[in-house]
Write a protein that holds these residues in place. Sequence first.
Motif, PDB file in Angstrom:
ATOM      1  N   THR A 255       0.839  -1.215   0.000  1.00 42.75           N
ATOM      2  CA  THR A 255       0.000   0.000   0.000  1.00 42.75           C
ATOM      3  C   THR A 255       0.865   1.252   0.000  1.00 42.75           C
ATOM      4  O   THR A 255       0.528   2.255  -0.642  1.00 42.75           O
ATOM      5  N   GLU A 256       1.983   1.217   0.737  1.00 42.00           N
ATOM      6  CA  GLU A 256       2.898   2.370   0.710  1.00 42.00           C
ATOM      7  C   GLU A 256       3.424   2.617  -0.694  1.00 42.00           C
ATOM      8  O   GLU A 256       3.526   3.772  -1.138  1.00 42.00           O
ATOM      9  N   ALA A 257       3.773   1.528  -1.413  1.00 40.13           N
ATOM     10  CA  ALA A 257       4.238   1.690  -2.792  1.00 40.13           C
ATOM     11  C   ALA A 257       3.127   2.279  -3.667  1.00 40.13           C
ATOM     12  O   ALA A 257       3.382   3.153  -4.510  1.00 40.13           O
ATOM     13  N   GLN A 258       1.899   1.817  -3.459  1.00 40.19           N
ATOM     14  CA  GLN A 258       0.782   2.363  -4.238  1.00 40.19           C
ATOM     15  C   GLN A 258       0.538   3.831  -3.904  1.00 40.19           C
ATOM     16  O   GLN A 258       0.228   4.633  -4.793  1.00 40.19           O
ATOM     17  N   VAL A 259       0.690   4.180  -2.614  1.00 40.55           N
ATOM     18  CA  VAL A 259       0.518   5.590  -2.216  1.00 40.55           C
ATOM     19  C   VAL A 259       1.574   6.458  -2.881  1.00 40.55           C
ATOM     20  O   VAL A 259       1.281   7.536  -3.411  1.00 40.55           O
ATOM     21  N   SER A 260       2.830   5.982  -2.869  1.00 37.15           N
ATOM     22  CA  SER A 260       3.905   6.747  -3.522  1.00 37.15           C
ATOM     23  C   SER A 260       3.629   6.910  -5.012  1.00 37.15           C
ATOM     24  O   SER A 260       3.828   7.993  -5.588  1.00 37.15           O
ATOM     25  N   LYS A 261       3.171   5.838  -5.643  1.00 37.38           N
ATOM     26  CA  LYS A 261       2.877   5.904  -7.073  1.00 37.38           C
ATOM     27  C   LYS A 261       1.740   6.876  -7.347  1.00 37.38           C
ATOM     28  O   LYS A 261       1.804   7.689  -8.278  1.00 37.38           O
ATOM     29  N   LEU A 262       0.695   6.816  -6.529  1.00 37.89           N
ATOM     30  CA  LEU A 262      -0.439   7.727  -6.728  1.00 37.89           C
ATOM     31  C   LEU A 262      -0.044   9.175  -6.442  1.00 37.89           C
ATOM     32  O   LEU A 262      -0.505  10.094  -7.142  1.00 37.89           O
ATOM     33  N   GLU A 263       0.787   9.385  -5.422  1.00 35.45           N
ATOM     34  CA  GLU A 263       1.251  10.760  -5.158  1.00 35.45           C
ATOM     35  C   GLU A 263       2.083  11.280  -6.314  1.00 35.45           C
ATOM     36  O   GLU A 263       1.986  12.458  -6.675  1.00 35.45           O
ATOM     37  N   ASN A 264       2.911  10.399  -6.887  1.00 35.00           N
ATOM     38  CA  ASN A 264       3.686  10.794  -8.063  1.00 35.00           C
ATOM     39  C   ASN A 264       2.767  11.161  -9.222  1.00 35.00           C
ATOM     40  O   ASN A 264       2.974  12.173  -9.908  1.00 35.00           O
ATOM     41  N   GLN A 265       1.742  10.345  -9.451  1.00 33.50           N
ATOM     42  CA  GLN A 265       0.778  10.661 -10.506  1.00 33.50           C
ATOM     43  C   GLN A 265       0.045  11.969 -10.217  1.00 33.50           C
ATOM     44  O   GLN A 265      -0.175  12.778 -11.121  1.00 33.50           O
ATOM     45  N   TYR A 266      -0.303  12.171  -8.946  1.00 36.24           N
ATOM     46  CA  TYR A 266      -1.011  13.397  -8.582  1.00 36.24           C
ATOM     47  C   TYR A 266      -0.163  14.631  -8.859  1.00 36.24           C
ATOM     48  O   TYR A 266      -0.651  15.625  -9.432  1.00 36.24           O
ATOM     49  N   VAL A 267       1.112  14.558  -8.470  1.00 32.23           N
ATOM     50  CA  VAL A 267       2.017  15.694  -8.738  1.00 32.23           C
ATOM     51  C   VAL A 267       2.208  15.880 -10.239  1.00 32.23           C
ATOM     52  O   VAL A 267       2.193  17.016 -10.746  1.00 32.23           O
ATOM     53  N   ASN A 268       2.372  14.778 -10.972  1.00 35.22           N
ATOM     54  CA  ASN A 268       2.543  14.879 -12.427  1.00 35.22           C
ATOM     55  C   ASN A 268       1.323  15.498 -13.088  1.00 35.22           C
ATOM     56  O   ASN A 268       1.446  16.351 -13.981  1.00 35.22           O
ATOM     57  N   TYR A 269       0.134  15.078 -12.649  1.00 35.79           N
ATOM     58  CA  TYR A 269      -1.087  15.646 -13.231  1.00 35.79           C
ATOM     59  C   TYR A 269      -1.208  17.130 -12.904  1.00 35.79           C
ATOM     60  O   TYR A 269      -1.632  17.937 -13.749  1.00 35.79           O
ATOM     61  N   SER A 270      -0.838  17.493 -11.650  1.00 36.59           N
ATOM     62  CA  SER A 270      -0.908  18.905 -11.261  1.00 36.59           C
ATOM     63  C   SER A 270       0.052  19.743 -12.098  1.00 36.59           C
ATOM     64  O   SER A 270      -0.305  20.836 -12.567  1.00 36.59           O
ATOM     65  N   ILE A 271       1.280  19.230 -12.277  1.00 39.41           N
ATOM     66  CA  ILE A 271       2.259  19.966 -13.088  1.00 39.41           C
ATOM     67  C   ILE A 271       1.798  20.027 -14.538  1.00 39.41           C
ATOM     68  O   ILE A 271       1.955  21.059 -15.205  1.00 39.41           O
ATOM     69  N   ARG A 272       1.224  18.947 -15.035  1.00 37.07           N
ATOM     70  CA  ARG A 272       0.762  18.927 -16.428  1.00 37.07           C
ATOM     71  C   ARG A 272      -0.330  19.967 -16.651  1.00 37.07           C
ATOM     72  O   ARG A 272      -0.387  20.610 -17.704  1.00 37.07           O
ATOM     73  N   ASN A 273      -1.211  20.137 -15.666  1.00 37.30           N
ATOM     74  CA  ASN A 273      -2.248  21.164 -15.806  1.00 37.30           C
ATOM     75  C   ASN A 273      -1.643  22.554 -15.958  1.00 37.30           C
ATOM     76  O   ASN A 273      -2.189  23.412 -16.653  1.00 37.30           O
ATOM     77  N   GLY A 274      -0.502  22.786 -15.282  1.00 39.50           N
ATOM     78  CA  GLY A 274       0.149  24.084 -15.414  1.00 39.50           C
ATOM     79  C   GLY A 274       0.866  24.264 -16.735  1.00 39.50           C
ATOM     80  O   GLY A 274       1.202  25.394 -17.110  1.00 39.50           O
ATOM     81  N   MET A 275       1.112  23.152 -17.454  1.00 40.83           N
ATOM     82  CA  MET A 275       1.809  23.243 -18.736  1.00 40.83           C
ATOM     83  C   MET A 275       0.886  23.600 -19.887  1.00 40.83           C
ATOM     84  O   MET A 275       1.355  23.792 -21.013  1.00 40.83           O
ATOM     85  N   TYR A 276      -0.402  23.668 -19.631  1.00 40.06           N
ATOM     86  CA  TYR A 276      -1.317  24.085 -20.701  1.00 40.06           C
ATOM     87  C   TYR A 276      -1.101  25.559 -21.068  1.00 40.06           C
ATOM     88  O   TYR A 276      -1.391  25.967 -22.196  1.00 40.06           O
ATOM     89  N   TYR A 277      -0.596  26.329 -20.110  1.00 36.26           N
ATOM     90  CA  TYR A 277      -0.296  27.736 -20.353  1.00 36.26           C
ATOM     91  C   TYR A 277       1.212  27.866 -20.570  1.00 36.26           C
ATOM     92  O   TYR A 277       1.994  27.643 -19.646  1.00 36.26           O
ATOM     93  N   ILE A 278       1.610  28.205 -21.773  1.00 37.71           N
ATOM     94  CA  ILE A 278       3.022  28.392 -22.108  1.00 37.71           C
ATOM     95  C   ILE A 278       3.397  29.828 -21.761  1.00 37.71           C
ATOM     96  O   ILE A 278       2.817  30.777 -22.292  1.00 37.71           O
TER      97      ILE A 278
END
Length: 435
Positions: A255-278
């Motif tokens: 579960t800790e590994a899954q939490v780390s993976k999901l947190e990584n995805q969450y951060v990646n998705y958050s950063i990706r949302n900011g990349m829509y504005y160049i």
Amino acid sequence: MQHLSTIKQLSDRPHYKILKRIIIGLCLLGIVLLFLPWTQNVSGNGAVTTLKPNQRPQTIHTAIAGRIEKWYVQEGDFVEKGDTILYISEIKEDYFDPNLVKNTKQQVDAKKSALQSYDGKVKSLESQMSALSKEQNLKIQQATNKIRQAVLKVKSDSIDLEAVKTQLKIANTQFDRSVQLNKDGLKPLTDVEEKRLKLQDAQAKIITQENKLLTARNELINAKVEIGRITAEYNEKIAKSSSDKFTALSSQYDTEAQVSKLENQYVNYSIRNGMYYIKAPQSGFVNRALQSGIGETIKEGMPVVSIMPASYEIAVETYVKPIDLPLLKKGDRVRVWFDGWPTIVFSGWPGMSYGTFGGRIVAIENFISPNGKYRVLIAPDKNEAPWPKQLSIGAGVQTITLLDTVPIWFEIWRTLNGFPPNYYQHSQNQNSKEK
């Protein structure tokens, strides 16, 4: 040939005398010019650039693939650092969900709750194992006490058996004596019967006492067997709790590994949302839009727009031949003149040139460029007149690097023989300073 009349007439004409004087004068002047100083130099050509890499024109690339939705600038606009240049929308199906970041956050929270549950389960199992260990110790102590009681009981019954045996011997002796005395007429028959009853009673007691002793010995064996049973029983219970604990720990780590993976995805998705504005990485002018239109799709890493930084330090990059590279070093003086700037250049007499500007070598590239020459970076000389402010990045430049000063006859001799300029000019200058 002086006896010829024609020669005599020609030699007496005055303008031939003037011509001779002119020729002689020019020859003397030429000889004097041969001893005039001449500054050796290395010429090159290049273009205007900036001194620092972050001040040069740059292209802004998109980090993700997308569809052009809106332009916020046009060519020639001035933008500050962080200003929005372009907005793009998503084109990959994995990121179409508008609530993707929110849903991923909920998954992270759920997994964290599950992780806390596993942690509580592990602690409960550890408490259970501790309680079982304590209970096992108490049970073993209880069984040990029973063994001690059984041992004492066996000893007590053994002593009682010996006492009964002694009573039996006494009763048997008394019976035999009574029988003998009865035969002798000294004891009545009733006394014999009484002794017989006592003998039979002693015989019955010894059997009973032997049964008690065997029972005590069986109880001792049972107490010892009970210790083994208790140990095996509680070892099994503890082993089962330990197995459940390690199973819970395995689930917890997973579960800790899954939490780390999901947190990584969450951060990646958050950063990706900011990349829509160049956005603009630094303040500058928009030179050229490399992509155009609305609704067009672009790939990752494609250039979108070119920006020229607003503030920069001017410099010149020039290229020299490989044979001239060993003659250059950092700090050498250079004369620079720019395309479109009125200039009169005397390469051997830099002091008589007009429209040239002073510079110093700040960097020499050690790897040959695609054009077969070596790149040299030149910055303005702070001790001379400043360079023109009207210069544009990329404008053509001609340069001459000033080396040693030698007589003209030496320079002519060096050129005719194909020798390079004076390579040891730095050492000569240093020796002259020391002198």
